[in-house]
Design a protein around this motif. Structure first.
Motif, mmCIF file in Angstrom:
data_model
loop_
_atom_site.group_PDB
_atom_site.id
_atom_site.type_symbol
_atom_site.label_atom_id
_atom_site.label_comp_id
_atom_site.label_asym_id
_atom_site.label_seq_id
_atom_site.Cartn_x
_atom_site.Cartn_y
_atom_site.Cartn_z
ATOM 1 N N ALA A 28 -21.227 27.687 38.850
ATOM 2 C CA ALA A 28 -20.336 27.591 40.145
ATOM 3 C C ALA A 28 -20.898 26.830 40.948
ATOM 4 O O ALA A 28 -20.144 25.736 41.577
ATOM 5 C CB ALA A 28 -20.306 29.135 40.683
ATOM 6 N N ILE A 29 -22.187 26.823 41.157
ATOM 7 C CA ILE A 29 -22.923 25.894 42.312
ATOM 8 C C ILE A 29 -23.081 24.563 41.805
ATOM 9 O O ILE A 29 -22.672 23.598 42.528
ATOM 10 C CB ILE A 29 -24.134 26.671 42.738
ATOM 11 N N ASN A 30 -23.346 24.355 40.738
ATOM 12 C CA ASN A 30 -23.776 23.050 40.101
ATOM 13 C C ASN A 30 -22.695 22.275 39.164
ATOM 14 O O ASN A 30 -22.668 21.216 38.803
ATOM 15 C CB ASN A 30 -25.133 23.175 39.246
ATOM 16 N N GLY A 31 -21.672 23.050 38.795
ATOM 17 C CA GLY A 31 -20.777 22.337 37.896
ATOM 18 C C GLY A 31 -21.362 22.556 36.362
ATOM 19 O O GLY A 31 -22.158 23.207 36.219
ATOM 20 N N PRO A 32 -20.736 21.783 35.557
ATOM 21 C CA PRO A 32 -21.007 21.696 34.198
ATOM 22 C C PRO A 32 -22.589 21.385 34.087
ATOM 23 O O PRO A 32 -22.998 20.673 34.769
ATOM 24 C CB PRO A 32 -20.161 20.775 33.542
ATOM 25 N N THR A 87 -14.798 28.930 32.964
ATOM 26 C CA THR A 87 -13.374 29.009 32.621
ATOM 27 C C THR A 87 -12.651 29.656 33.846
ATOM 28 O O THR A 87 -13.400 30.033 34.935
ATOM 29 C CB THR A 87 -13.223 30.036 31.461
ATOM 30 N N ASP A 88 -11.552 29.495 33.829
ATOM 31 C CA ASP A 88 -10.664 30.196 34.983
ATOM 32 C C ASP A 88 -11.109 31.701 35.178
ATOM 33 O O ASP A 88 -11.356 32.044 36.215
ATOM 34 C CB ASP A 88 -9.113 30.330 34.349
ATOM 35 N N SER A 89 -11.380 32.415 34.103
ATOM 36 C CA SER A 89 -11.751 33.820 34.187
ATOM 37 C C SER A 89 -13.225 33.809 34.924
ATOM 38 O O SER A 89 -13.646 34.808 35.702
ATOM 39 C CB SER A 89 -11.890 34.538 32.910
#
Length: 119
Positions: free
Chosen positions: A29-33, A81-83
């Motif tokens: 969430a913080i760093n992205g992929p 993912t969205d979840s």
């Protein structure tokens, strides 16, 4: 391990319980992929075997996705993912509870777009 789905909390906990799952979700969430090696380096204390296991479980629960590029050299990245995004405010609230009730010196990272009031 037998699933415990006699209440909604048990269903949720069956997805996020595990020593590193919350950390993995927050890092994404913080760093992205992130690539496997980036996750392992960022977490620090986790073994390759355990990281692989936790990632497979999160992928199986549709919290993260494993993206493999088709370039000359295969590049695998993990992302929410969205979840996975939906559960971030829940993890933030759990972290705040821990901060206020258990661990006085723990810092809960700010995650953009993870305002618990928006869910």
């Amino acid at each position: 391990m037998e699933n415990r789905f006699n209440c909604a909390i048990d269903a949720t906990m069956s997805v996020i319980e595990g020593r590193w799952k919350g950390t993995i979700l927050c890092m994404l969430a913080i760093n992205g992929p992130m690539r496997f090696s980036e996750l392992q380096k960022s977490i620090g204390e986790i073994t390759s075997r355990i990281l692989t296991k936790q990632l497979k479980e999160l992928e199986g629960d549709r919290m993260i996705r494993r993206n493999a590029s088709t370039e000359a050299k295969i590049k695998v990245e993990y992302s929410l993912t969205d979840s996975g995004w939906i559960i971030i405010p829940v993890l933030k609230v759990i972290g705040e509870w821990g901060l206020n009730n258990q661990f006085v010196n723990i810092i809960v990272p700010e995650i953009e777009g993870a305002d618990a009031s928006s869910f």
